[in-house]
Structures are given as C-alpha cells and as structure tokens.
Design a protein around this motif. Structure first.
Motif, PDB file in Angstrom:
ATOM      1  N   GLY A  45      36.462  59.057  43.808  1.00 28.88           N
ATOM      2  CA  GLY A  45      37.369  58.672  44.759  1.00 28.88           C
ATOM      3  C   GLY A  45      36.983  57.877  45.938  1.00 28.88           C
ATOM      4  N   ILE A  46      35.690  57.575  46.061  1.00 28.79           N
ATOM      5  CA  ILE A  46      35.270  56.635  47.203  1.00 28.79           C
ATOM      6  C   ILE A  46      35.350  55.224  46.681  1.00 28.79           C
ATOM      7  CG2 ILE A  46      33.516  56.013  48.933  1.00 28.79           C
ATOM      8  CD1 ILE A  46      32.748  59.145  48.856  1.00 28.79           C
ATOM      9  N   ILE A  47      35.914  54.264  47.265  1.00 30.53           N
ATOM     10  CA  ILE A  47      35.857  52.998  46.706  1.00 30.53           C
ATOM     11  C   ILE A  47      35.006  52.192  47.757  1.00 30.53           C
ATOM     12  CG2 ILE A  47      37.371  51.001  46.199  1.00 30.53           C
ATOM     13  CD1 ILE A  47      39.567  52.949  45.779  1.00 30.53           C
ATOM     14  N   THR A  48      34.065  51.530  47.086  1.00 34.03           N
ATOM     15  CA  THR A  48      33.193  50.693  47.720  1.00 34.03           C
ATOM     16  C   THR A  48      33.566  49.328  47.781  1.00 34.03           C
ATOM     17  OG1 THR A  48      31.506  50.599  46.004  1.00 34.03           O
ATOM     18  CG2 THR A  48      31.282  52.358  47.644  1.00 34.03           C
ATOM     19  N   GLN A  49      32.905  48.573  48.425  1.00 36.11           N
ATOM     20  CA  GLN A  49      33.046  46.800  48.383  1.00 36.11           C
ATOM     21  C   GLN A  49      32.318  46.247  46.928  1.00 36.11           C
ATOM     22  OE1 GLN A  49      34.568  45.185  50.845  1.00 36.11           O
ATOM     23  NE2 GLN A  49      34.552  43.236  49.481  1.00 36.11           N
ATOM     24  N   ASP A  50      31.527  46.759  46.493  1.00 37.67           N
ATOM     25  CA  ASP A  50      31.259  46.512  45.029  1.00 37.67           C
ATOM     26  C   ASP A  50      32.140  46.873  43.936  1.00 37.67           C
ATOM     27  OD1 ASP A  50      28.697  45.722  46.194  1.00 37.67           O
ATOM     28  OD2 ASP A  50      27.598  47.502  45.954  1.00 37.67           O
ATOM     29  N   ASP A  51      32.874  48.066  44.170  1.00 33.24           N
ATOM     30  CA  ASP A  51      33.793  48.545  43.238  1.00 33.24           C
ATOM     31  C   ASP A  51      35.023  47.366  43.379  1.00 33.24           C
ATOM     32  OD1 ASP A  51      32.350  50.589  42.510  1.00 33.24           O
ATOM     33  OD2 ASP A  51      33.536  51.785  44.031  1.00 33.24           O
ATOM     34  N   MET A  52      35.334  46.912  44.271  1.00 31.99           N
ATOM     35  CA  MET A  52      36.344  46.098  44.713  1.00 31.99           C
ATOM     36  C   MET A  52      36.179  44.721  44.114  1.00 31.99           C
ATOM     37  SD  MET A  52      39.057  47.521  46.063  1.00 31.99           S
ATOM     38  CE  MET A  52      39.995  46.152  46.901  1.00 31.99           C
ATOM     39  N   SER A  53      35.076  44.102  44.186  1.00 31.96           N
ATOM     40  CA  SER A  53      34.529  42.861  43.687  1.00 31.96           C
ATOM     41  C   SER A  53      34.323  42.774  42.364  1.00 31.96           C
ATOM     42  CB  SER A  53      33.196  42.364  44.636  1.00 31.96           C
ATOM     43  OG  SER A  53      32.320  43.244  44.305  1.00 31.96           O
ATOM     44  N   GLY A  54      33.980  44.071  41.704  1.00 31.73           N
ATOM     45  CA  GLY A  54      33.684  44.155  40.371  1.00 31.73           C
ATOM     46  C   GLY A  54      35.124  44.080  39.583  1.00 31.73           C
ATOM     47  N   GLU A  55      36.150  44.860  40.138  1.00 33.62           N
ATOM     48  CA  GLU A  55      37.502  44.676  39.776  1.00 33.62           C
ATOM     49  C   GLU A  55      38.117  43.378  39.882  1.00 33.62           C
ATOM     50  OE1 GLU A  55      39.528  47.021  38.088  1.00 33.62           O
ATOM     51  OE2 GLU A  55      37.826  48.220  38.148  1.00 33.62           O
ATOM     52  N   ILE A  56      38.048  42.759  40.983  1.00 32.84           N
ATOM     53  CA  ILE A  56      38.552  41.181  41.271  1.00 32.84           C
ATOM     54  C   ILE A  56      37.809  40.428  40.042  1.00 32.84           C
ATOM     55  CG2 ILE A  56      38.611  39.582  42.756  1.00 32.84           C
ATOM     56  CD1 ILE A  56      38.883  41.565  44.994  1.00 32.84           C
ATOM     57  N   ASN A  57      36.471  40.701  40.055  1.00 33.09           N
ATOM     58  CA  ASN A  57      35.857  39.651  38.937  1.00 33.09           C
ATOM     59  C   ASN A  57      36.280  39.997  37.585  1.00 33.09           C
ATOM     60  OD1 ASN A  57      34.216  38.570  40.818  1.00 33.09           O
ATOM     61  ND2 ASN A  57      32.418  39.755  40.690  1.00 33.09           N
ATOM     62  N   ASN A  58      36.636  41.226  37.275  1.00 33.51           N
ATOM     63  CA  ASN A  58      37.146  41.603  35.846  1.00 33.51           C
ATOM     64  C   ASN A  58      38.461  40.911  35.733  1.00 33.51           C
ATOM     65  OD1 ASN A  58      34.897  42.934  35.192  1.00 33.51           O
ATOM     66  ND2 ASN A  58      35.496  44.814  35.807  1.00 33.51           N
ATOM     67  N   ILE A  59      39.319  40.786  36.639  1.00 35.48           N
ATOM     68  CA  ILE A  59      40.746  40.472  36.718  1.00 35.48           C
ATOM     69  C   ILE A  59      40.958  38.965  36.268  1.00 35.48           C
ATOM     70  CG2 ILE A  59      42.837  40.294  37.864  1.00 35.48           C
ATOM     71  CD1 ILE A  59      42.379  43.193  38.946  1.00 35.48           C
ATOM     72  N   PHE A  60      40.016  38.108  37.289  1.00 35.73           N
ATOM     73  CA  PHE A  60      40.282  36.789  37.202  1.00 35.73           C
ATOM     74  C   PHE A  60      39.197  36.302  36.389  1.00 35.73           C
ATOM     75  CE2 PHE A  60      41.770  37.767  41.594  1.00 35.73           C
ATOM     76  CZ  PHE A  60      43.167  37.118  41.435  1.00 35.73           C
ATOM     77  N   ILE A  61      39.492  34.987  35.712  1.00 35.36           N
ATOM     78  CA  ILE A  61      38.645  34.113  34.808  1.00 35.36           C
ATOM     79  C   ILE A  61      37.426  33.712  35.654  1.00 35.36           C
ATOM     80  CG2 ILE A  61      40.672  33.732  33.228  1.00 35.36           C
ATOM     81  CD1 ILE A  61      40.402  31.022  34.814  1.00 35.36           C
ATOM     82  N   ASN A  62      36.445  33.423  34.844  1.00 38.68           N
ATOM     83  CA  ASN A  62      35.115  32.968  35.450  1.00 38.68           C
ATOM     84  C   ASN A  62      35.424  31.537  35.935  1.00 38.68           C
ATOM     85  OD1 ASN A  62      33.683  35.494  34.921  1.00 38.68           O
ATOM     86  ND2 ASN A  62      33.076  34.817  33.058  1.00 38.68           N
ATOM     87  N   GLU A  63      34.683  30.965  36.621  1.00 38.48           N
ATOM     88  CA  GLU A  63      34.761  29.747  37.102  1.00 38.48           C
ATOM     89  C   GLU A  63      34.523  28.905  36.093  1.00 38.48           C
ATOM     90  OE1 GLU A  63      32.398  29.436  40.844  1.00 38.48           O
ATOM     91  OE2 GLU A  63      33.840  30.779  41.959  1.00 38.48           O
ATOM     92  N   THR A  64      33.478  29.173  34.967  1.00 37.21           N
ATOM     93  CA  THR A  64      32.956  28.294  34.329  1.00 37.21           C
ATOM     94  C   THR A  64      34.153  28.151  33.079  1.00 37.21           C
ATOM     95  OG1 THR A  64      31.940  30.017  33.067  1.00 37.21           O
ATOM     96  CG2 THR A  64      30.632  28.886  34.418  1.00 37.21           C
TER      97      THR A  64
END
Length: 69
Positions: A41-60
């Motif tokens: 249940g503890i959400i870290t900054q790495d968890d948040m950035s990983g979810e954001i990276n999974n949601i949005f498309i890659n820059e390439t």
C-alpha cells in the motif's frame, strides 16, 4: 403558519436525503485491483513514474494524425 410547515417538511427531507447519501457512501465496498506491486500500500515515486511511463507512449514512437481519431 403554512410557511413554517413547508420549511419543516423541507428541513426533514434534507435530513433524510443527507442521511441516505451518507449511508450509501460509507457502506460502499473498497475496490481492489489486484495490481499491487507488493509494496503493502505504500506508493513511491518510482511506482508513480513507472505507471506514467506505462500509460503514455514512448518519445520514440510517432503518431500519425489518422491514428489520433
């Protein structure tokens, strides 16, 4: 005299509606997605950035205008 009765009925109606809404909100089951990463249940900054990276498309990756519609 009639105005006091109307106000009393509206006040009682307001109390009944607010009690009903409170009951419904407080008794809703908590949804669990089973998408836990084992962090208990503890959400870290790495968890948040990983979810954001999974949601949005890659820059390439590129999007053509026809794909956006």
């Amino acid at each position: 005299m009639m105005n006091k009765k109307i106000l009393a009925v509206l006040f009682l109606l307001l109390i009944v509606v607010s009690a009903t809404v409170s009951y419904r909100v407080l008794n809703q089951p908590v949804a669990q997605n089973n998408q836990s990463n084992g962090s208990n249940g503890i959400i870290t900054q790495d968890d948040m950035s990983g979810e954001i990276n999974n949601i949005f498309i890659n820059e390439t990756q590129e999007i053509e205008i026809g794909e956006m519609v």
